[in-house]
Design an enzyme around this catalytic site. Structure first.
Site, mmCIF file in Angstrom:
data_model
loop_
_atom_site.group_PDB
_atom_site.id
_atom_site.type_symbol
_atom_site.label_atom_id
_atom_site.label_comp_id
_atom_site.label_asym_id
_atom_site.label_seq_id
_atom_site.Cartn_x
_atom_site.Cartn_y
_atom_site.Cartn_z
ATOM 1 C CD GLU A 265 47.457 69.552 66.638
ATOM 2 O OE1 GLU A 265 46.239 69.526 66.912
ATOM 3 O OE2 GLU A 265 48.318 70.048 67.396
ATOM 4 C CB CYS B 206 41.591 79.384 68.373
ATOM 5 S SG CYS B 206 39.797 79.509 68.363
ATOM 6 C CG PHE C 67 37.889 80.278 62.705
ATOM 7 C CD1 PHE C 67 38.123 78.919 62.711
ATOM 8 C CD2 PHE C 67 36.587 80.727 62.911
ATOM 9 C CE1 PHE C 67 37.083 78.011 62.911
ATOM 10 C CE2 PHE C 67 35.552 79.834 63.115
ATOM 11 C CZ PHE C 67 35.793 78.475 63.124
ATOM 12 C CG HIS D 260 38.663 75.545 71.446
ATOM 13 N ND1 HIS D 260 39.725 76.343 71.819
ATOM 14 C CD2 HIS D 260 38.679 75.512 70.091
ATOM 15 C CE1 HIS D 260 40.355 76.763 70.731
ATOM 16 N NE2 HIS D 260 39.737 76.272 69.671
ATOM 17 C CE LYS E 125 41.971 73.725 72.277
ATOM 18 N NZ LYS E 125 43.392 73.534 71.924
ATOM 19 C CG HIS F 18 44.651 73.707 68.094
ATOM 20 N ND1 HIS F 18 44.535 74.767 68.953
ATOM 21 C CD2 HIS F 18 43.598 73.818 67.229
ATOM 22 C CE1 HIS F 18 43.481 75.506 68.627
ATOM 23 N NE2 HIS F 18 42.886 74.942 67.590
#
Lengths: 88, 412
Positions: free
Chosen positions: B312, B161, B395, B336, B331, B301
């Site tokens: 975060e 991502c 990831f 996503h 988002k 994010h």
């Protein structure tokens, strides 16, 4: 049988996004004719093999680009009929 | 040497193009919906960020069209949009050898899934000899290069991502080292197919149980329970500022710095203390030589997962102090888009800076006390800030931060 095979070949070429409307038997499969590139020739060969239970030898596959639509159709028809194929 | 964003190609659940995107972000128009019953992933996804069907023959031609994955189609469409938006034609405005393309993403796995199933049903004849030409991760960039005659550097980035913003970071480096004058960069993702949806679903990573699909994605909210999977592509034209100025282009914003770090902690979970993310933010600030206090916005994010949102905000507090910077996650509306998310968010951040309007985190009704921040919510917030940051994490513990500056920043 030959007519059926020809129709199948044209159908597959259409499915592969080649413009084959009004194509005649004298058109070569490779450049200057239908203009199939090497992967497209392989694609067509696999489709015909699967449809008619044939196996093209490697040296046959390499010559496909030089064959005309008519020659290819006749070769497949002969192979299906059990006669020796046109391997020239 | 400065790097400016001179073009944007955005095709996402919010629509196609810059205006549709920014209008949605500021008015709260969600791109999320329940997949229609005939969608391949309908049985696997309660809600998704979907784009309309695209006939491959409307984008490409030739015998390989049938196996062109949606990532390639979306990449070709947005590449054309981005170059047109920038007013750049390769060969006219930039030499072919001085143009580059970098596109990230997970690859054309949907078409691979289809071919695996066809092979299981029909044997080897079911497998197209063209398969790899439609699904390899480098095919979006390679196909863009073929179509637009880009003959300099090309690459793909596979950092999950974070891949899109990492492509942008790589593009900045190419421009700074003088290897290219114009770089098309970003990501293209089409993850809405059963195998992919099911792995996220089985991992309990997806938002679930929301009667209203537009309420499902809720970053930093107390009731958040996962992210919403979405598809789309976002590509930017990045350009050496002098090259842009010479042809009269001012650009949307400058990319003033980037930071890339790795958690080295866990294949999926972020470091709970957010130190990997904090360091990528610090590197981005250092790269732009911009003090922390100058940054007036962070596009997070913020996917809406429990752990990710906490890590975060922990990182943001570490760098900016408690409630030290206005934060939002877009988002909530987009879902996503995996690697493409960060590029869409870079575009959103650039537009926010340029227009002086920060989009909020929609659906943030009740901020989680575990995610303390100066949350922008309910409505956009006006700003005069000249600097903003955007984060993307992937990831594998991939952390990438970009620092953006308003296009009119005085020369340093």
């Amino acid at each position: 049988m030959r007519a059926e095979i020809r129709a199948f070949v044209v159908e597959q070429l259409t499915d592969m996004n080649y413009d084959v409307e009004g194509i005649d038997d004298d058109a070569t499969l490779g450049p200057a004719g239908v203009d199939l590139e090497s992967l497209a020739l392989a694609d067509l060969a696999v489709r015909v093999e699967d449809q008619y239970g044939l196996t093209f030898a490697e040296e046959e596959s390499e010559k496909l680009a030089l064959m005309t639509v008519g020659e290819f159709t006749t070769m497949v028809a002969n192979r299906v009929a059990g006669a020796p194929g046109d391997q020239s | 040497m400065s790097v400016v964003i001179t073009g944007m190609g955005l095709y996402t659940p919010l629509g196609r193009g810059v205006e549709a995107t920014f209008e949605a972000l500021c008015t709260g128009r969600s791109g999320l919906a329940r997949p229609p019953a005939d969608h391949p992933a309908a049985g696997s996804l309660e809600v998704a960020g979907l784009l309309p069907a695209i006939d491959p023959r409307s984008v490409s031609s030739g015998p390989d069209t049938r196996v062109l994955d949606r990532i390639v189609l979306l990449a070709l469409l947005t590449a054309a949009d981005a170059l047109a938006d920038a007013g750049v034609e390769v060969g006219r405005d930039v030499a072919a050898e001085r143009a580059a393309v970098i596109v990230g993403g997970v690859g054309g796995l949907s078409t691979l899934e289809t071919q695996v199933l066809t092979r299981a049903a029909r044997g080897r004849a079911g497998v197209s000899p063209y398969l790899l030409t439609g699904v390899l991760p480098n095919m979006p960039s390679a196909r863009i290069a073929i179509r637009h005659g880009i003959r300099g550097y090309s690459s793909s980035v596979g950092t999950a991502c974070a891949s899109g913003v990492q492509a942008v970071a790589d593009a900045v480096r190419l421009l700074q080292t003088g290897e290219a004058d114009v770089v098309l960069c970003g990501a293209s993702e089409a993850p809405l197919f059963p195998t992919f949806a099911d792995t996220f679903g089985n991992a309990r990573a997806l938002a679930r149980g929301w009667a209203d699909p537009t309420a499902a994605s809720r970053p930093f909210d107390l009731r958040r329970n996962g992210f919403v999977l979405a598809e789309g592509a976002a590509l930017l034209v990045l350009e050496n500022a002098a090259h842009a100025a010479a042809r009269g282009a001012t650009g949307y914003a400058e990319i003033a710095g980037y930071g890339v770090t790795t958690d080295a902690y866990h294949p999926t979970a972020p470091r709970p203390d957010g130190t990997g993310a904090a360091e990528s933010i610090r590197r981005a600030l250092a790269g732009g030589r911009v003090p922390v206090a100058e940054v007036g916005y962070v596009n997070a994010h913020g996917t809406g997962t429990t752990l990710g949102d906490i890590a975060e905000t922990t990182a943001l507090t570490e760098v900016f102090g408690a409630n030290g910077v206005p934060v939002s996650s877009t988002k909530a509306l987009t879902g996503h888009l995996l690697g493409a998310s960060g590029v869409l968010e870079t575009a959103a951040t650039a537009l926010a800076l340029g227009r002086g309007l920060l989009p909020p985190t929609w659906n943030l009704d009740d901020p989680d006390p575990a995610c303390p921040a100066d949350h922008i919510r309910k409505e956009p917030r006006a700003t005069e800030t000249g600097y903003a940051l955007t984060n993307s994490f992937g990831f594998g513990g991939q952390n990438v931060s970009l620092l953006l500056a308003r296009a009119t920043r005085p020369p340093t």
